[in-house]
Design a protein around this motif. Structure first.
Motif, PDB file in Angstrom:
ATOM      1  N   HIS A  84      31.936  -1.979 -37.471  1.00 43.39           N
ATOM      2  CA  HIS A  84      30.767  -1.562 -38.238  1.00 43.39           C
ATOM      3  C   HIS A  84      31.157  -0.649 -39.396  1.00 43.39           C
ATOM      4  O   HIS A  84      32.241  -0.082 -39.439  1.00 43.39           O
ATOM      5  CB  HIS A  84      29.735  -0.879 -37.339  1.00 43.39           C
ATOM      6  CG  HIS A  84      30.217   0.353 -36.637  1.00 43.39           C
ATOM      7  ND1 HIS A  84      30.235   1.584 -37.227  1.00 43.39           N
ATOM      8  CD2 HIS A  84      30.700   0.520 -35.384  1.00 43.39           C
ATOM      9  CE1 HIS A  84      30.698   2.479 -36.370  1.00 43.39           C
ATOM     10  NE2 HIS A  84      30.993   1.860 -35.246  1.00 43.39           N
ATOM     11  N   GLY A  85      30.234  -0.543 -40.325  1.00 46.14           N
ATOM     12  CA  GLY A  85      30.501   0.199 -41.555  1.00 46.14           C
ATOM     13  C   GLY A  85      30.214   1.674 -41.480  1.00 46.14           C
ATOM     14  O   GLY A  85      30.231   2.353 -42.503  1.00 46.14           O
ATOM     15  N   ASN A 103      33.870  -1.784 -46.542  1.00 40.56           N
ATOM     16  CA  ASN A 103      34.662  -2.824 -47.198  1.00 40.56           C
ATOM     17  C   ASN A 103      35.637  -3.479 -46.228  1.00 40.56           C
ATOM     18  O   ASN A 103      35.851  -4.703 -46.266  1.00 40.56           O
ATOM     19  CB  ASN A 103      35.427  -2.229 -48.385  1.00 40.56           C
ATOM     20  CG  ASN A 103      34.512  -1.829 -49.530  1.00 40.56           C
ATOM     21  OD1 ASN A 103      33.467  -2.439 -49.735  1.00 40.56           O
ATOM     22  ND2 ASN A 103      34.889  -0.805 -50.272  1.00 40.56           N
ATOM     23  N   GLU A 104      36.233  -2.671 -45.370  1.00 38.37           N
ATOM     24  CA  GLU A 104      37.196  -3.212 -44.411  1.00 38.37           C
ATOM     25  C   GLU A 104      36.526  -4.143 -43.409  1.00 38.37           C
ATOM     26  O   GLU A 104      37.132  -5.114 -42.949  1.00 38.37           O
ATOM     27  CB  GLU A 104      37.897  -2.069 -43.663  1.00 38.37           C
ATOM     28  CG  GLU A 104      38.956  -1.375 -44.480  1.00 38.37           C
ATOM     29  CD  GLU A 104      40.062  -2.326 -44.934  1.00 38.37           C
ATOM     30  OE1 GLU A 104      40.705  -2.968 -44.083  1.00 38.37           O
ATOM     31  OE2 GLU A 104      40.261  -2.442 -46.153  1.00 38.37           O
ATOM     32  N   LEU A 392      38.402   1.826 -35.289  1.00 32.77           N
ATOM     33  CA  LEU A 392      38.808   0.431 -35.118  1.00 32.77           C
ATOM     34  C   LEU A 392      38.641  -0.362 -36.407  1.00 32.77           C
ATOM     35  O   LEU A 392      39.544  -1.088 -36.831  1.00 32.77           O
ATOM     36  CB  LEU A 392      37.971  -0.203 -34.000  1.00 32.77           C
ATOM     37  CG  LEU A 392      38.189  -1.689 -33.720  1.00 32.77           C
ATOM     38  CD1 LEU A 392      39.556  -1.922 -33.086  1.00 32.77           C
ATOM     39  CD2 LEU A 392      37.087  -2.223 -32.792  1.00 32.77           C
ATOM     40  N   THR A 393      37.500  -0.199 -37.069  1.00 28.97           N
ATOM     41  CA  THR A 393      37.211  -0.971 -38.274  1.00 28.97           C
ATOM     42  C   THR A 393      38.237  -0.733 -39.368  1.00 28.97           C
ATOM     43  O   THR A 393      38.597  -1.656 -40.107  1.00 28.97           O
ATOM     44  CB  THR A 393      35.805  -0.620 -38.801  1.00 28.97           C
ATOM     45  OG1 THR A 393      34.856  -0.769 -37.751  1.00 28.97           O
ATOM     46  CG2 THR A 393      35.418  -1.508 -39.963  1.00 28.97           C
ATOM     47  N   GLY A 394      38.727   0.484 -39.468  1.00 24.71           N
ATOM     48  CA  GLY A 394      39.623   0.825 -40.572  1.00 24.71           C
ATOM     49  C   GLY A 394      41.095   0.702 -40.260  1.00 24.71           C
ATOM     50  O   GLY A 394      41.928   1.251 -41.000  1.00 24.71           O
ATOM     51  N   TYR A 395      41.451  -0.040 -39.216  1.00 24.34           N
ATOM     52  CA  TYR A 395      42.861  -0.067 -38.783  1.00 24.34           C
ATOM     53  C   TYR A 395      43.800  -0.547 -39.879  1.00 24.34           C
ATOM     54  O   TYR A 395      44.932  -0.051 -40.015  1.00 24.34           O
ATOM     55  CB  TYR A 395      43.009  -0.955 -37.536  1.00 24.34           C
ATOM     56  CG  TYR A 395      43.139  -2.432 -37.821  1.00 24.34           C
ATOM     57  CD1 TYR A 395      44.380  -3.011 -38.069  1.00 24.34           C
ATOM     58  CD2 TYR A 395      42.009  -3.252 -37.875  1.00 24.34           C
ATOM     59  CE1 TYR A 395      44.493  -4.363 -38.350  1.00 24.34           C
ATOM     60  CE2 TYR A 395      42.117  -4.595 -38.158  1.00 24.34           C
ATOM     61  CZ  TYR A 395      43.362  -5.150 -38.398  1.00 24.34           C
ATOM     62  OH  TYR A 395      43.473  -6.490 -38.695  1.00 24.34           O
ATOM     63  N   ARG A 396      43.376  -1.530 -40.685  1.00 22.41           N
ATOM     64  CA  ARG A 396      44.260  -2.111 -41.697  1.00 22.41           C
ATOM     65  C   ARG A 396      44.602  -1.096 -42.785  1.00 22.41           C
ATOM     66  O   ARG A 396      45.768  -0.984 -43.194  1.00 22.41           O
ATOM     67  CB  ARG A 396      43.610  -3.352 -42.303  1.00 22.41           C
ATOM     68  CG  ARG A 396      44.570  -4.258 -43.089  1.00 22.41           C
ATOM     69  CD  ARG A 396      43.797  -5.271 -43.897  1.00 22.41           C
ATOM     70  NE  ARG A 396      43.011  -4.629 -44.944  1.00 22.41           N
ATOM     71  CZ  ARG A 396      43.505  -4.289 -46.133  1.00 22.41           C
ATOM     72  NH1 ARG A 396      44.761  -4.531 -46.435  1.00 22.41           N
ATOM     73  NH2 ARG A 396      42.734  -3.689 -47.031  1.00 22.41           N
TER      74      ARG A 396
END
Length: 572
Positions: A84-85, A103-104, A392-396
């Motif tokens: 989620h954002g 964005n991710e 979790l969402t921003g792992y990259r």
């Protein structure tokens, strides 16, 4: 002993399966890491560590990773299972975080469409809540803009009448309107695993059940490697690397303490729990995100169940044995029954639960809910690089920042990150329509094999394009004489176990039933009818003797009980 690549069914070997990210390659990979200096060694196999391994490896660097348990067995399998954002972070003013993870979110979806699935999220305006009609509209509009939400996924505001048309179970006294927007549901365990497999495909070497026991230091007091113990074979390895990265999640400070006293920033751990009930007990029409006295509660339908969470409390206990407590369950049941009075959920309705830790960066004077979810990188005097915090969402992006941090030291050539465009293992889809087309193709295949077509979607949304590898195994089982005496569920479970061992480095029963398939959380009642077939695969393929078999069953039995225990008391 030499490991076999054969599938066993009823004690009979029926297939020689080519290996990939295989449990039977662990020794080989550990020896590869120990036999040469790595560019980087990552300690920690959650979403952050595996993401770092993928970023380094895809840029052409020699990366290794060790994980003391199974991939994703910590925080990365205990989340709310949503990409989620960060809508709730608007309240704390973390606009940059909302922009980045928004964005991710789209990138993670694009690279794993079978695992990261768009779902409608209903956000009600509740009595005495943090949002009213004006602030919710402003918040959702800001969210759409910051997160770069595509036009067809932007929010819509709903009147009270429209909200109850969408979800009649709401309390009429509590809800006065709301908004609808799009979020993404995921399987956090499998997302972590597919990142690990993709890193392996790009040349990284990764091993689970390998614990770092000490650092190797040079005569200048700089970290140049680690002592690693394979917890399966009990062998010890010396692994050297130009840089060692600590991505231990809740164990970050534990790793730091091995080299000495912690200086500077440290972790603040909080615990969150989720409970699972049968969908027929809580039949919501879509996912729901609502405010209870400032705490956000998610209600998410999945796989014939509905799960609810989360709590947030400070945690100071055993990092390796986190339990769901009775008071936390009572809190969630109160949150549900207050908002959905006709549902009348009771403790006996719960079919499973899970508890996980959030590794936040400590901020003096702030309560847990207000501490930033931003990630931070810090380096010790010995040169150990630590990444902590994050989502979790921003792992990259977390991984990208760590790699850039290392490259800025000047020892390696500057190479740009490519992970934005790398499809994860099993995720070779250009659109959702291609995912659905694969489901149709698998259904046709299952009809020819006399397998219920209902399994097609389940497997595609678990394995993606790799489902064809599983079907090859299924066909081998069906071609054997043994299948005639057993049901299709048992055969499919044995085939999945084989796939998990040969393609996904599953070493233990819990790896399979929890992180590879989700049965422990969402199909717990079905485990007893298939477990003997799964044990058959693990025992034969991994060469378990009677003692090890007993030990592995004991380990799983504890996890099985724990998935339906509150403070050590079993529900039913």
């Amino acid at each position: 002993m030499e490991q076999s690549n054969e599938i066993y069914f009823g004690g009979m070997a029926v297939l020689k399966n080519k290996q990939s990210f295989s449990a039977q390659k662990r020794n080989e990979m550990l020896e590869e890491m120990a036999n040469r200096e790595l560019d980087v060694l990552i300690v920690g196999g959650g979403i952050t560590g595996t993401g770092i391994a993928l970023d380094f490896a895809s840029r052409g660097f020699n990366a290794g990773l060790i994980e003391k348990s199974d991939f994703g067995s910590g925080t990365s399998s205990k989340s709310g299972k949503l990409i989620h954002g960060g809508l709730k972070y608007l309240k704390t003013g973390d606009l940059g975080l909302v922009r980045e993870v928004g964005n991710e979110r789209a990138i993670v979806h694009k690279n794993a469409r079978h695992l990261v699935i768009p779902v409608k999220m209903l956000f009600p305006i509740v009595k005495n809540g943090s949002f009213n009609k004006v602030t919710l509209k402003l918040g959702l509009s800001t969210y759409d803009k910051l997160a770069g939400v595509q036009k067809h996924e932007r929010h819509v505001m709903l009147s009270k009448k429209e909200v109850f048309q969408q979800e009649p179970l709401f309390s009429k006294e509590q809800v006065s309107g709301g908004g609808m927007y799009i979020e993404y549901r995921t399987d956090d365990s499998r997302l972590t695993l597919e990142v690990a497999k993709t890193a392996f495909e790009h040349g990284a070497r990764l091993c689970n059940y390998t614990q770092m026991t000490d650092f190797i230091m040079n005569d200048k007091g700089k970290v140049i490697g680690v002592i690693a113990k394979d917890l399966i074979s009990q062998r010890t390895f010396e692994i050297y690397a130009k840089y060692v990265i600590n991505a231990g999640g809740p164990w970050v400070d534990t790793v730091r303490r091995i080299e000495g006293e912690i200086k500077g920033k440290r972790l603040h751990l909080t615990k969150g729990i989720h409970i699972v009930v049968p969908f027929h007990k809580f039949p919501v029409n879509e996912s729901i995100y609502y405010d209870v006295e400032g705490r956000m509660i998610a209600v998410v339908p999945r796989d014939g169940c509905t799960y609810i969470g989360s709590t947030e409390t400070d945690y100071h206990g055993d990092l390796d044995n986190v339990h769901v407590e009775q008071s936390e369950v009572d809190y969630l049941l109160d949150c549900v029954n207050g908002m959905f009075p006709d549902v009348n959920l009771k403790q006996k309705d719960i079919t499973s639960c899970w508890a996980g830790l959030r590794p936040l960066i400590y901020e003096e004077g702030k309560p847990p809910a207000e501490m930033s979810r931003k990630d931070e990188i810090f380096e010790s005097e010995s040169g150990l690089i630590t990444i902590a915090g994050g989502k979790l969402t921003g792992y990259r992006k977390m991984a990208e920042r760590v790699v850039e941090y290392v490259l800025n030291k000047g020892e390696f050539a500057k190479v740009s990150s490519m992970t934005q465009a790398i499809k994860l293992s099993g995720g070779k889809f250009k659109s959702h329509e291609e995912v659905e087309a694969l489901v149709d193709n698998i259904e046709n295949e299952f009809q020819l094999l006399n397998i219920p077509t209902s399994f097609a979607a389940e497997f595609v949304y678990r394995y993606g394009t790799n489902t064809w590898l599983l079907i090859d195994i299924v066909k081998e089982f069906l071609a054997s004489e043994e299948y005639k005496n057993n049901g299709i569920k048992e055969i499919l479970a044995a085939a999945e176990a084989c796939y998990a061992i040969d393609q996904e480095m599953a070493m233990r029963l819990t790896d399979f039933f929890d992180r590879r398939t989700g049965y422990l959380l969402f199909k717990r009642e079905s485990i007893q009818e298939i477990i003997s077939f799964v044990i058959d695969q693990f025992s034969n393929k991994l060469g378990w003797d009677e003692g090890q078999l007993f030990n592995e069953q004991t380990i799983f039995d504890k996890e099985y009980d724990k998935s339906l225990q509150f403070e050590g008391i079993e529900i039913n």
